[in-house]
Design a protein around this motif. Structure first.
Motif, short mmCIF file in Angstrom:
data_model
loop_
_atom_site.label_atom_id
_atom_site.label_comp_id
_atom_site.label_asym_id
_atom_site.label_seq_id
_atom_site.Cartn_x
_atom_site.Cartn_y
_atom_site.Cartn_z
N GLY A 185 0.80 -1.36 -0.02
CA GLY A 185 0.11 -0.11 0.00
C GLY A 185 0.87 1.34 -0.08
O GLY A 185 1.96 1.41 0.34
N SER A 186 0.35 2.19 -0.65
CA SER A 186 1.04 3.56 -0.71
C SER A 186 1.00 4.31 0.60
O SER A 186 0.04 4.40 1.24
N ASP A 187 2.20 5.05 1.10
CA ASP A 187 2.28 5.91 2.28
C ASP A 187 1.53 7.25 1.91
O ASP A 187 1.25 7.88 2.88
N LYS A 188 1.35 7.62 0.65
CA LYS A 188 0.79 8.74 0.14
C LYS A 188 -0.72 8.91 -0.54
O LYS A 188 -1.54 9.74 -0.11
N PHE A 189 -0.95 7.69 -1.19
CA PHE A 189 -2.27 7.61 -1.90
C PHE A 189 -3.04 6.43 -1.16
O PHE A 189 -2.68 5.34 -1.43
N GLU A 190 -4.14 6.65 -0.78
CA GLU A 190 -4.99 5.40 -0.13
C GLU A 190 -5.67 4.44 -1.22
O GLU A 190 -5.94 3.47 -1.25
N ASN A 191 -5.53 5.29 -2.41
CA ASN A 191 -6.12 4.56 -3.87
C ASN A 191 -4.94 3.94 -4.63
O ASN A 191 -5.37 4.03 -5.83
N PHE A 192 -3.99 3.86 -4.25
CA PHE A 192 -2.82 3.24 -4.84
C PHE A 192 -2.02 2.06 -4.16
O PHE A 192 -1.55 2.13 -2.79
N GLY A 193 -1.89 1.03 -4.95
CA GLY A 193 -0.86 -0.07 -4.31
C GLY A 193 0.00 -0.75 -5.30
O GLY A 193 -0.26 -0.27 -6.66
N PHE A 194 1.03 -1.23 -5.14
CA PHE A 194 2.12 -1.59 -5.84
C PHE A 194 2.38 -3.15 -5.63
O PHE A 194 2.46 -3.69 -4.44
N ILE A 195 2.71 -3.90 -6.86
CA ILE A 195 3.22 -5.28 -6.77
C ILE A 195 4.25 -5.49 -7.65
O ILE A 195 4.20 -5.10 -8.68
N LYS A 196 5.43 -6.10 -7.15
CA LYS A 196 6.64 -6.53 -7.69
C LYS A 196 6.28 -7.79 -8.55
O LYS A 196 6.20 -8.91 -7.66
N LEU A 197 6.29 -7.90 -9.79
CA LEU A 197 5.63 -9.16 -10.32
C LEU A 197 6.37 -9.27 -12.13
O LEU A 197 6.43 -8.09 -12.53
N ASN A 198 6.55 -10.32 -12.40
CA ASN A 198 6.95 -10.73 -13.86
C ASN A 198 5.71 -10.99 -14.47
O ASN A 198 4.76 -11.72 -14.13
N LEU A 199 5.45 -10.30 -15.78
CA LEU A 199 4.40 -10.59 -16.49
C LEU A 199 4.53 -12.30 -16.91
O LEU A 199 3.07 -12.73 -17.56
N GLU A 200 5.73 -12.65 -16.93
CA GLU A 200 5.69 -14.04 -17.44
C GLU A 200 5.41 -15.09 -16.50
O GLU A 200 5.29 -16.39 -16.89
N ASN A 230 20.04 -8.83 -26.82
CA ASN A 230 19.25 -9.66 -25.66
C ASN A 230 17.90 -10.18 -26.25
O ASN A 230 17.03 -9.73 -25.79
N PRO A 231 17.79 -10.86 -27.51
CA PRO A 231 16.40 -11.21 -27.93
C PRO A 231 15.55 -11.90 -27.19
O PRO A 231 14.28 -11.62 -27.13
N ALA A 232 16.04 -12.77 -26.20
CA ALA A 232 15.22 -13.51 -25.29
C ALA A 232 14.34 -12.65 -24.30
O ALA A 232 13.21 -13.03 -23.93
N ALA A 233 14.89 -11.41 -23.90
CA ALA A 233 14.21 -10.76 -23.07
C ALA A 233 12.89 -10.08 -23.57
O ALA A 233 11.82 -10.12 -22.94
N TYR A 234 12.87 -9.94 -24.88
CA TYR A 234 11.76 -9.54 -25.72
C TYR A 234 10.93 -10.45 -25.71
O TYR A 234 9.67 -10.16 -25.85
N ILE A 235 11.16 -11.66 -26.20
CA ILE A 235 10.34 -12.95 -26.14
C ILE A 235 9.73 -12.99 -25.05
O ILE A 235 8.42 -13.30 -24.77
N ASP A 236 10.35 -13.07 -23.94
CA ASP A 236 9.84 -13.35 -22.57
C ASP A 236 8.53 -12.34 -22.08
O ASP A 236 7.71 -12.59 -21.54
N SER A 237 9.17 -10.91 -22.36
CA SER A 237 8.27 -10.09 -21.81
C SER A 237 7.18 -9.59 -22.69
O SER A 237 6.03 -9.52 -22.22
N ASN A 238 7.70 -9.14 -23.90
CA ASN A 238 6.69 -8.81 -24.79
C ASN A 238 5.79 -9.80 -25.53
O ASN A 238 4.81 -9.20 -26.06
N ILE A 239 6.24 -11.08 -25.97
CA ILE A 239 5.19 -12.04 -26.33
C ILE A 239 4.72 -12.89 -25.16
O ILE A 239 3.25 -12.90 -25.01
N VAL A 240 5.43 -13.49 -24.50
CA VAL A 240 5.01 -14.61 -23.29
C VAL A 240 4.17 -13.81 -22.49
O VAL A 240 2.93 -14.13 -21.98
N GLY A 241 4.64 -12.60 -21.93
CA GLY A 241 3.97 -11.79 -20.90
C GLY A 241 2.74 -11.00 -21.35
O GLY A 241 1.78 -11.01 -20.74
N PHE A 242 2.74 -10.68 -22.47
CA PHE A 242 1.44 -10.03 -23.19
C PHE A 242 0.42 -11.03 -23.28
O PHE A 242 -0.59 -10.88 -23.10
N ALA A 243 0.83 -12.37 -23.83
CA ALA A 243 -0.19 -13.38 -23.88
C ALA A 243 -0.83 -13.81 -22.54
O ALA A 243 -2.00 -14.06 -22.47
#
Length: 342
Positions: free
Chosen positions: A71-86, A118-131
């Motif tokens: 949860g945000s210390d400044k905004f009651e309507n904001f939260g954050f999660i650290k996560l990979n799209l993959e 680093n083509p693998a990073a683009y496949i992982d995030s932009n293709i697998v993650g978007f799917a």
């Protein structure tokens, strides 16, 4: 703050990134319940990403854990999660728990030149993650997916300004190929499942809190520190530089739209290309210091000119970019000096 927006939860992926940070800040002020998601990778200095999140009230010491909504210390309507799209395990869990009303997917592996290394990073995030994003949206009743594409999809198209009606079947970088793939995947989901998707082809976004690998940052940093700048294609390039506030204002108009249908695709840019040397000259003026220019040939994957046809975005959403290059450069330079020199 309207009661409707207070009940509407929006996921912004890439919220520690340049555009995602600015968009999250405005959506919070608009009254939405906003959840930001980012993996805080080290493509560029993660400290800049952490400092953006700190502006949103997310303390850096709590960012080491994955899969925990902070949860945000400044905004009651904001939260954050650290996560990979993959992450096929935890991403669906997040969607199930939070029941997002809309999703703005800005998370991606960025950069044309880095895609050569680093083509693998683009496949992982932009293709697998978007799917994964598409499938989570479909499975969990999201009303509208808005996602980042790129002007890079136009490749070496000669016709200007670039229109979403143009053929873009010949990308010249893997980054561009992944963004074109995103558009095709979104089209398929809209067609098969009646799921509303809107793609936005961003054109050279710049401004405060910008990415260190972008021209605005690279030039300013080098000039201030007395280093030469690399000018590709001998400066014979034009870019449709678009100030961050104009970009975010356009995205917010789309988020605010109550009823969306089918598949949509728009350019979002300033629609006024600027010569690269003129852009550098503007930075020199604001810094009061001349650049040491080193001229280089065109780089692989790069293009000579970008220019957005934004008529449909103006017609459908009253999109009105109005920040001049002079004003935008001044705002960036002022931020850079404050952040790095004070």
């Amino acid at each position: 703050m309207s009661e409707n927006k207070k009940r509407q939860k929006v996921l912004v992926t890439g919220s520690a990134g340049f555009i995602g940070f600015h968009l999250s800040r405005i959506l919070i002020k608009e009254g939405y319940q906003v959840v930001g998601l980012d993996n805080l990778n080290d493509y560029y200095d993660p400290q800049l990403k952490k400092d953006r999140l700190l502006e949103l009230g997310i303390p850096a010491e709590e960012l080491s854990d994955y899969n925990i909504l902070i949860g945000s210390d400044k905004f009651e309507n904001f939260g954050f999660i650290k996560l990979n799209l993959e992450d096929r395990i935890n991403l669906p869990v997040l969607f199930s728990q939070e029941k997002f009303y809309k999703v703005v997917n800005l998370a991606a592996q960025a950069g044309v030149r880095y895609s050569l290394e680093n083509p693998a990073a683009y496949i992982d995030s932009n293709i697998v993650g978007f799917a994964n994003i598409l499938e989570c949206c479909r499975q969990h009743g999201v009303k509208h997916l808005i996602y980042a594409s790129s002007s890079s999809v136009y490749g070496k198209n000669k016709k200007v300004p670039f229109s979403t009606e143009d053929n873009v079947d010949h990308p010249i970088s893997l980054y561009a190929a992944t963004k074109k793939s995103n558009e095709l995947m979104a089209h398929t989901y809209s067609h098969l499942y009646g799921f509303p998707t809107t793609g936005l082809r961003f054109f050279t976004v710049y401004g405060p809190w910008g990415r260190p690998d972008m021209a605005m940052f690279l030039f300013t940093d080098a000039i201030i520190n007395g280093r030469p700048i690399k000018v590709f294609n001998n400066g014979d390039q034009e870019r449709d530089f678009t100030y961050i506030d104009d970009i975010v204002a356009g995205v917010v108009k789309i988020v605010n739209k109550k009823n969306s249908h089918g598949y949509s695709l728009y350019n979002i840019g300033n629609s006024e290309p600027v010569n690269l040397l003129k852009f550098i000259e503007e930075i020199e003026k604001k810094l009061g210091k001349s650049a040491q220019k080193e001229m280089y040939p065109m780089q692989p994957g790069d293009v000579e000119r970008t220019w957005a046809d934004v008529k449909s975005l103006k017609r459908n959403f009253e999109y009105k970019p109005d920040t001049t290059i002079s004003k935008g450069v001044e705002e960036f330079v002022n931020w850079y000096k404050t952040y790095y020199l004070e």
